[in-house]
Motif scaffolding. Structure first.
Motif, PDB file in Angstrom:
ATOM      1  N   ASN B 121      -3.121   3.831  -4.542  1.00  0.00           N
ATOM      2  CA  ASN B 121      -1.870   3.008  -4.751  1.00  0.00           C
ATOM      3  C   ASN B 121      -1.213   3.611  -5.761  1.00  0.00           C
ATOM      4  O   ASN B 121      -1.339   3.355  -6.481  1.00  0.00           O
ATOM      5  CB  ASN B 121      -2.166   1.332  -5.338  1.00  0.00           C
ATOM      6  CG  ASN B 121      -0.577   0.894  -4.509  1.00  0.00           C
ATOM      7  OD1 ASN B 121       0.510   1.683  -4.091  1.00  0.00           O
ATOM      8  ND2 ASN B 121      -0.322  -0.132  -5.385  1.00  0.00           N
ATOM      9  N   THR B 122      -0.131   4.750  -5.499  1.00  0.00           N
ATOM     10  CA  THR B 122       0.538   5.369  -6.807  1.00  0.00           C
ATOM     11  C   THR B 122       1.972   4.604  -6.478  1.00  0.00           C
ATOM     12  O   THR B 122       3.088   5.593  -6.810  1.00  0.00           O
ATOM     13  CB  THR B 122       1.079   7.152  -6.288  1.00  0.00           C
ATOM     14  OG1 THR B 122       0.208   6.699  -4.749  1.00  0.00           O
ATOM     15  CG2 THR B 122      -0.808   7.132  -7.318  1.00  0.00           C
ATOM     16  N   SER B 123       2.314   3.752  -5.343  1.00  0.00           N
ATOM     17  CA  SER B 123       4.142   3.369  -5.428  1.00  0.00           C
ATOM     18  C   SER B 123       3.537   2.566  -6.275  1.00  0.00           C
ATOM     19  O   SER B 123       3.148   2.110  -7.297  1.00  0.00           O
ATOM     20  CB  SER B 123       3.983   2.724  -4.127  1.00  0.00           C
ATOM     21  OG  SER B 123       3.358   1.575  -4.179  1.00  0.00           O
ATOM     22  N   ILE B 124       5.978   2.007  -6.557  1.00  0.00           N
ATOM     23  CA  ILE B 124       5.709   1.195  -7.448  1.00  0.00           C
ATOM     24  C   ILE B 124       5.506  -0.365  -6.929  1.00  0.00           C
ATOM     25  O   ILE B 124       6.055  -1.258  -8.319  1.00  0.00           O
ATOM     26  CB  ILE B 124       7.568   0.983  -7.585  1.00  0.00           C
ATOM     27  CG1 ILE B 124       8.204   1.085  -5.768  1.00  0.00           C
ATOM     28  CG2 ILE B 124       8.095   2.283  -8.144  1.00  0.00           C
ATOM     29  CD1 ILE B 124       9.450   0.682  -6.752  1.00  0.00           C
ATOM     30  N   HIS B 166      -2.698   3.451   5.522  1.00  0.00           N
ATOM     31  CA  HIS B 166      -2.716   4.984   4.681  1.00  0.00           C
ATOM     32  C   HIS B 166      -1.391   5.386   5.127  1.00  0.00           C
ATOM     33  O   HIS B 166      -0.781   6.163   6.126  1.00  0.00           O
ATOM     34  CB  HIS B 166      -3.637   6.057   5.746  1.00  0.00           C
ATOM     35  CG  HIS B 166      -3.660   7.217   4.322  1.00  0.00           C
ATOM     36  ND1 HIS B 166      -5.041   8.085   4.528  1.00  0.00           N
ATOM     37  CD2 HIS B 166      -3.446   7.480   3.584  1.00  0.00           C
ATOM     38  CE1 HIS B 166      -4.689   8.981   3.621  1.00  0.00           C
ATOM     39  NE2 HIS B 166      -3.770   8.768   2.927  1.00  0.00           N
ATOM     40  N   VAL B 167      -0.637   6.124   3.973  1.00  0.00           N
ATOM     41  CA  VAL B 167       0.837   5.821   4.239  1.00  0.00           C
ATOM     42  C   VAL B 167       0.832   7.317   2.757  1.00  0.00           C
ATOM     43  O   VAL B 167       0.872   6.670   1.881  1.00  0.00           O
ATOM     44  CB  VAL B 167       1.997   4.616   4.067  1.00  0.00           C
ATOM     45  CG1 VAL B 167       3.324   5.378   5.205  1.00  0.00           C
ATOM     46  CG2 VAL B 167       1.495   3.764   5.167  1.00  0.00           C
ATOM     47  N   GLU B 245       1.891   6.962  -2.431  1.00  0.00           N
ATOM     48  CA  GLU B 245       0.759   6.859  -1.563  1.00  0.00           C
ATOM     49  C   GLU B 245       0.030   5.619  -1.969  1.00  0.00           C
ATOM     50  O   GLU B 245      -0.100   5.719  -2.376  1.00  0.00           O
ATOM     51  CB  GLU B 245      -0.304   8.114  -1.470  1.00  0.00           C
ATOM     52  CG  GLU B 245      -1.111   8.337  -0.819  1.00  0.00           C
ATOM     53  CD  GLU B 245      -2.430   8.693  -0.918  1.00  0.00           C
ATOM     54  OE1 GLU B 245      -2.450   9.933  -1.709  1.00  0.00           O
ATOM     55  OE2 GLU B 245      -3.450   9.150   0.002  1.00  0.00           O
ATOM     56  N   ILE B 246       0.024   4.979  -0.738  1.00  0.00           N
ATOM     57  CA  ILE B 246      -0.740   3.936  -0.776  1.00  0.00           C
ATOM     58  C   ILE B 246      -2.188   4.134   0.707  1.00  0.00           C
ATOM     59  O   ILE B 246      -1.203   3.975   1.330  1.00  0.00           O
ATOM     60  CB  ILE B 246       0.508   3.411  -0.182  1.00  0.00           C
ATOM     61  CG1 ILE B 246       0.928   2.739  -1.152  1.00  0.00           C
ATOM     62  CG2 ILE B 246      -0.874   1.381  -0.029  1.00  0.00           C
ATOM     63  CD1 ILE B 246       2.088   1.691  -0.291  1.00  0.00           C
TER      64      ILE B 246
END
Lengths: 117, 288
Positions: B121-124, B166-167, B245-246
């Protein structure tokens, strides 16, 4: 759990764990309808603890039996409500299906007359 | 006043009056017993007179025995749509109706996402916020086809539903909005591999995952006709900027609303008493 006395079993307090107003108010209602009951009520000692105390005082019959009968009555009442509800929903769906058919047939026959409902 | 010594005094009873109805309550008491009146500052007579002996001194039985209840009780459905319903219950007491309302909100089981295994999880959006949002998502599945999962049970095909998300937003592409239709159902169980300690496990055996599905959930006939998907595929889960990415796996289990509101099957449920308007015919003023 029942708090009563050994000599006089016509009055007792029943302490139910993991319960709240949902069942206590419904049982209190059915208990009140029983003519053998002189007094009945419920209390919740503390809102953070899921415990209910139901107090039953009767005209001589053992309080445990009266409570059991009240629960049985409640069960029968709920069963009856369920049957009636199912029938009403089926009836509604059937009558709606008929109405939809009527509207369809009116549209297809090119009728200008308004639906008379 | 006494005529003779042995004569009894005549007893006067209120029932002998000509305008008091026999065997029924007088009209003002009947109004008090069966109607909640709205006064200027507050409603009165709100608590229903449930006690069976309330009018015993008048010789009137206030108990509503089961046979009388069964005969008089009616249900009329006012409207019935896919997502909401309104119906009238006639002949029931407020106590039972309130119990039904409480059970609808808190004690009917549904399926909702409980465990979220986040691989990347590299999103905010923080992990826990993402997991919380996923938990609140309504899933279109019949909970009666599943069993409860307790702490001692292993998650298998009878008590868990597995979803995967998975996005990825590639560098250089514009920001994307992750909606619920990106959540895919995995009928064969979890795909994330557990790290096992023993190095002697041979590579030909199936790696251990987080669920122990005996068979695929696809073969169950109800799921062939209606595959398990979230109910509203346009709910926004997260928003990704370029390079974020998530990748996660979500396990849904059965629960009731008492434990957590995400398992409540209704948006809300309420009841009210049927209002009755009485217009006094002696009113001298026109209402319009």
């Amino acid at each position: 759990m029942e708090h009563g006395s050994f000599t006089d079993n016509s009055a007792a307090t029943f302490s139910l764990t993991d319960e709240d107003h949902t069942i206590a108010n419904a049982v209190r209602f059915t208990l009140n309808q029983d003519p053998r009951v002189t007094f009945c009520g419920y209390s919740i000692p503390h809102p953070s603890e899921a415990r209910v105390n139901i107090r039953v005082q009767t005209t001589g019959d053992p309080a445990r039996e009266v409570l059991k009968d009240a629960c049985q009555n409640l069960m029968l009442m709920c069963r009856h409500v369920r049957c009636t509800f199912d029938k009403a929903v089926e009836h509604f769906k059937a009558s709606n299906a008929v109405k939809a058919l009527k509207i369809d047939s009116q549209d297809s026959s090119g009728d200008d007359s308004e639906e008379s409902e | 006043m006494a005529e003779g010594v042995g004569e009894e005094k005549k007893k006067f009873s209120i029932w002998d009056l000509p305008d008091v109805p026999m065997g029924q309550l007088p009209p003002h008491l009947e109004l008090q017993r069966s109607r909640v009146s709205c006064n200027k500052d507050a409603p009165i007579h709100t608590e229903s007179i449930q006690y069976s002996g309330a009018y015993a001194s008048m010789g009137i039985d206030n108990s509503s025995r089961l046979d009388r209840f069964s005969n008089n009780f009616r249900v009329e459905v006012v409207q019935l749509n896919k997502d909401d319903m309104e119906f009238d219950m006639i002949g029931i007491d407020a106590a039972i109706a309130n119990s039904f309302r409480g059970i609808l909100i808190a004690e009917l089981p549904t399926m909702a996402i409980e465990k979220v295994l986040i691989a990347n999880n590299t999103s905010i959006i923080q992990d826990e916020v993402l997991a919380h949002r996923l938990g609140l998502v309504p899933i279109r599945v019949d909970p009666r086809l599943f069993e409860y999962l307790s702490e001692n049970d292993q998650p298998n095909e009878k008590n868990t539903i597995v979803f995967k998300l998975h996005v990825q937003c590639k560098r250089g592409s514009p920001r994307i909005t992750v909606k619920l239709d990106a959540l895919k159902w995995l009928p064969n169980g979890s795909e994330l591999v557990k790290e096992t300690r023993n190095a002697t496990s041979d590579s030909s055996s199936k790696p251990e995952t987080y669920t122990y599905f005996g068979c695929s959930q696809e073969i169950i006939p109800e799921f062939v006709k209606n595959p398990i998907i979230p109910k509203y595929p346009d709910i926004i889960i997260a928003k990704l900027g370029p390079g974020q990415e998530i990748e996660l796996e979500a396990h849904a289990v059965k629960g009731i609303g008492k434990t957590h509101a995400k398992w409540s099957p209704v948006a809300t449920a309420w009841y009210r008493m049927l209002p009755e308007l009485r217009i006094d015919c002696n009113c001298r003023f026109l209402l319009f």
